[in-house]
Design a protein around this motif. Structure first.
Motif, PDB file in Angstrom:
ATOM      1  N   THR A 445     -15.262  -1.106 -14.802  1.00 60.04           N
ATOM      2  CA  THR A 445     -14.911  -2.535 -14.510  1.00 60.04           C
ATOM      3  C   THR A 445     -13.623  -2.530 -13.900  1.00 60.04           C
ATOM      4  O   THR A 445     -12.443  -2.241 -14.426  1.00 60.04           O
ATOM      5  N   ASN A 446     -13.486  -2.660 -12.378  1.00 60.18           N
ATOM      6  CA  ASN A 446     -12.535  -2.212 -11.642  1.00 60.18           C
ATOM      7  C   ASN A 446     -12.409  -3.496 -10.438  1.00 60.18           C
ATOM      8  O   ASN A 446     -13.073  -4.169 -10.177  1.00 60.18           O
ATOM      9  N   ALA A 447     -11.239  -3.361  -9.734  1.00 61.41           N
ATOM     10  CA  ALA A 447     -10.961  -4.383  -8.936  1.00 61.41           C
ATOM     11  C   ALA A 447      -9.968  -3.815  -7.928  1.00 61.41           C
ATOM     12  O   ALA A 447      -9.525  -2.613  -8.315  1.00 61.41           O
ATOM     13  N   VAL A 448      -9.745  -4.360  -6.570  1.00 59.87           N
ATOM     14  CA  VAL A 448      -8.974  -3.646  -5.755  1.00 59.87           C
ATOM     15  C   VAL A 448      -7.924  -4.893  -5.119  1.00 59.87           C
ATOM     16  O   VAL A 448      -8.333  -5.925  -4.585  1.00 59.87           O
ATOM     17  N   ASP A 449      -6.725  -4.153  -5.096  1.00 58.36           N
ATOM     18  CA  ASP A 449      -5.597  -5.064  -4.522  1.00 58.36           C
ATOM     19  C   ASP A 449      -5.020  -4.474  -3.279  1.00 58.36           C
ATOM     20  O   ASP A 449      -4.749  -3.101  -3.333  1.00 58.36           O
ATOM     21  N   GLU A 450      -5.132  -5.181  -2.329  1.00 56.49           N
ATOM     22  CA  GLU A 450      -4.401  -4.866  -1.013  1.00 56.49           C
ATOM     23  C   GLU A 450      -2.858  -4.975  -1.054  1.00 56.49           C
ATOM     24  O   GLU A 450      -2.400  -6.110  -1.763  1.00 56.49           O
ATOM     25  N   ILE A 451      -1.850  -3.889  -1.104  1.00 53.69           N
ATOM     26  CA  ILE A 451      -0.668  -4.028  -1.202  1.00 53.69           C
ATOM     27  C   ILE A 451       0.115  -3.639   0.025  1.00 53.69           C
ATOM     28  O   ILE A 451       0.312  -2.674   0.703  1.00 53.69           O
ATOM     29  N   ASP A 452       0.729  -4.692   0.579  1.00 52.12           N
ATOM     30  CA  ASP A 452       1.878  -4.568   1.709  1.00 52.12           C
ATOM     31  C   ASP A 452       3.376  -4.764   1.277  1.00 52.12           C
ATOM     32  O   ASP A 452       3.618  -5.539   0.620  1.00 52.12           O
ATOM     33  N   ALA A 453       3.967  -4.230   2.186  1.00 50.46           N
ATOM     34  CA  ALA A 453       5.633  -4.110   2.014  1.00 50.46           C
ATOM     35  C   ALA A 453       5.850  -5.264   3.116  1.00 50.46           C
ATOM     36  O   ALA A 453       5.628  -5.223   4.388  1.00 50.46           O
ATOM     37  N   VAL A 454       6.633  -6.346   2.695  1.00 50.25           N
ATOM     38  CA  VAL A 454       6.996  -7.351   3.287  1.00 50.25           C
ATOM     39  C   VAL A 454       8.631  -7.537   3.415  1.00 50.25           C
ATOM     40  O   VAL A 454       9.268  -7.312   2.323  1.00 50.25           O
ATOM     41  N   SER A 455       9.089  -7.847   4.536  1.00 51.32           N
ATOM     42  CA  SER A 455      10.609  -8.344   4.568  1.00 51.32           C
ATOM     43  C   SER A 455      10.848  -9.643   4.090  1.00 51.32           C
ATOM     44  O   SER A 455       9.868 -10.738   4.046  1.00 51.32           O
TER      45      SER A 455
END
Length: 634
Positions: A445-455
Motif C-alpha cells: 500500500t504505497n503512494a508517491v510524493d513529488e518533492i521540489d526545493a523552492v525558494s
C-alpha cells in the motif's frame, strides 16, 4: 523440479517445453522459437506461496513460422505437461515477434544475391564478398507495402580482412529494405555517393594502438575469509539484505522480493526490479538513416547476447558467478556460463566525525553488493549493475561502451553527426532505458510524493530572504504521475507507505533520485515518439497489473506505437495508497567525441533509491571499525 516459483529456467524445462509443443502439433520444420522465458506467477499467488507448496512452472513461448510469417504466443506448463493457452498473432495489429539471429544471418545471403545491391556496391568500387551486411530493425512508418510483412533494413560496412573491424568503413548513402519471409530485397536506396573511410579502427591490434604501457602496477582485491554474502537456489543474503535473482532473455537480470532486515524484521522495499525496455534513437534525418531507432530489448531480446564474464577482466575480487539457461531458436537449451556476476566492493567512507567536544574520532567504511551482467548488441556493449549498500540505499547503473555506429563524413560535413576520425562520422543519438520498479515499501500500500526545493520570497516570516522550503505534491492519479525531472528544483519522488509510520509519526518511505538528463528529443509527432512514449517522461506511475510488464508494449517490432504506458494510463487509475509500479526513464544523449573512437570508454548513467524515514535512525551504527591492519596512524 524447481521448488520456488521464481527459480531460473532450467535446461530440463526448456526441453520439456519443446517436447510438449511438438506433441501438441505446434512445431514444424520451419517453426522457430522467437522467445522462450519464464511466465512469473500472478503477484497475489506469489505472495501467498509458502515453502513446500506445489509450484506450477510455466513458460511463455513465441513461435514464428519462417516460411509463412505466421506467429503465435503460447503458455506451456512444464509441470503439468500441457499447453495452457494459444494465441494467433496478427503482425499488422500486434506487431512482429522479435528478430532472430537466424534472420540476421540470412540478410547477408539475401543481399549478396541481389543485383541492385551488387550494382550499388560496384558504383563504390566494392564487391559483395567484402561488405558485411548490418541488418537492423525497421521501425514503423505506415508504408502500405510493409503492412503485415516482416521487414528489416540493412546498411553495409566494408571489411578489409577477416579480423578488420568493419565499423571503420561504412558504405554510406546506401540502404536495403529486406522481406525476411520472402527472402528478397524490397528496395535499395542509393541516395548519396560518398567515399568509404579507409583508416582502420582495429583497437585489438598492437600495430594500430602501439605497445601496451608498462607503468600500471597490479591491483589485487582479496577477501581472505571469503565473501560476506551467500547464494542458494537464487536466494541472496548479504548483511541485512535479502533478495532473489532471476533472468530472462528480454530483460536480462531481474531482482525480486528485495527486503532489509531491521530490528529483527524483514521489511520489503521492492517486489520486482528490472530494466524493462530501452531505445536508441538516432538524429540523422537523411533518406538513408531517418528510421534508425532500436529497441534493444523488445526487438532484439538483448538478454540472449549476455556475455560469459571473465574473472579479472569483467569482475574483480571474490566473485560468485551464476550460469543462465536460454533457449536457442530451435527450442533447445543453451547455457551462458558466468552470466551474472556478484561481488562486494569497498565504496569509500560510510560515515565519519571528529568531535572537538567529545574528543572522538570515528570512521566507518561503506561497502556495497554488486549484481551485474553484460550484453553485446551489435556495436554497443551494455553492463547493468545493481548495487545494495549498507545504509539501505539501492543503486542502478548502466555502463555503456563498445563501438560507435558510424557513417561517412563528407568534406562539407554533416549537421547531425560528429567527425571522429578522418572521413568518419558518428550520428548523434540517445540511449534511453526504462527501469520498472514494482515498489513494496513496508508492504503493497504505497503512494508517491513529488518533492521540489523552492525558494521563499523575502517578506514577513523571512525578513532576510534566506529561507527555502520543500514543496510536496501527492501524485494521486496516473495522469498526474507522468513527470519530468527538474534539476533547478532538485526534484525527487518519494514512495511512502501511508499505513506505516516511523517513531516520529511520519510515513516510511524511499526516495527515487534521478539523474535529470534529457528525455526523448524526437518531435512529439514522430513515429519514434509514438513507439517509445515511455521515454518522453522521466517518471510514470501505474497501478500494478500482472500483465503490464513492458513500457512500450509486448511486441514492439514494427508496431505503430501507443502500446504500453500510454494505453495503460488512459484509465487514469488512482495511485494514492495502492499497489503501484514506478517506471523511471534514464539515459544519455550522445554527441560522439574523438575520444570515443575506435572503442568507447564507459559512459555511466543510472539512478538511486534512498531510504527516507524508513529507518528510525542511521542503520549502520553497528558497522565495525575496519580490521586487518587497516585504519591505523602512520
Amino acid at each position: 523440479m524447481a521448488v520456488h516459483p521464481l527459480a531460473m529456467v532450467t535446461a530440463d524445462e526448456v526441453q520439456a517445453a519443446r517436447r510438449i509443443l511438438g506433441t501438441a502439433g505446434h512445431l514444424g520444420p520451419d517453426v522457430r522459437f522467437a522467445y522462450l522465458g519464464p511466465e512469473e506467477p500472478a503477484k497475489a499467488d506469489l505472495l501467498a506461496h509458502n515453502p513446500g507448496d506445489l509450484v506450477d512452472r510455466r513458460l511463455r513461448v513465441l513461435l514464428l513460422d519462417r516460411s509463412t510469417g505466421a506467429a503465435s504466443s503460447l503458455l506451456v506448463s512444464v509441470t503439468r505437461g500441457v499447453v495452457d493457452h494459444v494465441e494467433k498473432l496478427d503482425p499488422a495489429v500486434s506487431g512482429q515477434s522479435p528478430i532472430m539471429v537466424e534472420e540476421f544471418e540470412a540478410v547477408q545471403r539475401i543481399l549478396d544475391d541481389d543485383p541492385a545491391w551488387g550494382k550499388a556496391l560496384a558504383r563504390r568500387g566494392l564487391t559483395p564478398e567484402t561488405v558485411r551486411a548490418c541488418p537492423l530493425s525497421a521501425g514503423h512508418y505506415a508504408y502500405p507495402e510493409e503492412s503485415g510483412r516482416r521487414v528489416i533494413r540493412s546498411f553495409g560496412f566494408h571489411q578489409d580482412h577477416e579480423h578488420d573491424h568493419p565499423w571503420a568503413h561504412p558504405v554510406d548513402g546506401l540502404v536495403a529494405y529486406v522481406d525476411l519471409v520472402a527472402g528478397t530485397v524490397m528496395k535499395v536506396i542509393d541516395e548519396e555517393l560518398t567515399e568509404v573511410p579507409r583508416e582502420p579502427g582495429n583497437f585489438q591490434d598492437a600495430g594500430y594502438t602501439g605497445p601496451a604501457r608498462t607503468s600500471l602496477r597490479p591491483i589485487e582485491i582479496t577477501q581472505p575469509e571469503g565473501p560476506s554474502f551467500t547464494v542458494e537456489d537464487g536466494l541472496v543474503h548479504w548483511e541485512n539484505w535479502s533478495l532473489r535473482i532471476g533472468f530472462n532473455v528480454r530483460e536480462g537480470l531481474t531482482l525480486h522480493q528485495i527486503s532489509f532486515r531491521d530490528q529483527g524484521r524483514d521489511r520489503p522495499v521492492i517486489h520486482r526490479a528490472s530494466i524493462a525496455e530501452m531505445v536508441v534513437p538516432y538524429a540523422d534525418p537523411s533518406p538513408v538513416r531517418f528510421w534508425q531507432n532500436y529497441f534493444d530489448q523488445g526487438e532484439y531480446l538483448f538478454g540472449r547476447f549476455t556475455n560469459s564474464l571473465e574473472l579479472g577482466c569483467d569482475c574483480v575480487g571474490e566473485i560468485h558467478y551464476t550460469d543462465v539457461v536460454v533457449a536457442d531458436e530451435q527450442g533447445e537449451p543453451a547455457t551462458i556460463r558466468n552470466a551474472i556476476c556478484m561481488h562486494e566492493e569497498d565504496y569509500g567512507v560510510l560515515w565519519k566525525h571528529s568531535d572537538m567536544f567529545a574528543g572522538s574520532n570515528e570512521t566507518r567504511r561503506q561497502r556495497r553488493l554488486v549484481i551485474s551482467f553484460f550484453t553485446t548488441v551489435g556495436n554497443y556493449d551494455y553492463g547493468f549493475y545493481w548495487y545494495l549498500y549498507l545504509d539501505g540505499t539501492i543503486g542502478c547503473e548502466c555502463k555503456a561502451t563498445g563501438v560507435l555506429f558510424t557513417s561517412a563524413y563528407p568534406p562539407e560535413g554533416r549537421e547531425y553527426a560528429a567527425q571522429v576520425a578522418p572521413g568518419l562520422a558518428a550520428p548523434f543519438h540517445q540511449h534511453l532505458f526504462s527501469a520498472r520498479l514494482d515498489m513494496a515499501v513496508d508492504g503493497h500500500t504505497n503512494a508517491v510524493d513529488e518533492i521540489d526545493a523552492v525558494s521563499v520570497p523575502m517578506g514577513e516570516g523571512n525578513p532576510y530572504g534566506n529561507a527555502f522550503a520543500r514543496q510536496v505534491t501527492r501524485l494521486a492519479t496516473e495522469s498526474q504521475a507522468q513527470r519530468l525531472a527538474d534539476p533547478s528544483r532538485g526534484r525527487v519522488w518519494q514512495v511512502v507507505n501511508p499505513q506505516v509510520t516511523n517513531r516520529l509519526g511520519a510515513p516510511v518511505g524511499y526516495t527515487l533520485i534521478p539523474e535529470p538528463r534529457p528525455t526523448l528529443l524526437a518531435d512529439p509527432a514522430s513515429s519514434i515518439a509514438a513507439r517509445a512514449a515511455f521515454a518522453t517522461r522521466h517518471l510514470w506511475v501505474t497501478r500494478h497489473a500482472d500483465d503490464e510488464r513492458f513500457p512500450a508494449g509486448d511486441l514492439i517490432n514494427q508496431h505503430p506505437g501507443g502500446g504500453g504506458l500510454p494505453a495503460w494510463t488512459a484509465a487514469d487509475r488512482s495511485l494514492d495508497g495502492e499497489d503501484i509500479v514506478l517506471w523511471h526513464t534514464f539515459g544519455v544523449t550522445h554527441f560522439p567525441r574523438t575520444e570515443d573512437w575506435p572503442v568507447m570508454p564507459v559512459d555511466h548513467i543510472g539512478f538511486s533509491l534512498k531510504p527516507t524515514g524508513f529507518f528510525d535512525r542511521n542503520p549502520t551504527l553497528d558497522v565495525p571499525r575496519s580490521t586487518g591492519g587497516h585504519c591505523h596512524p602512520e
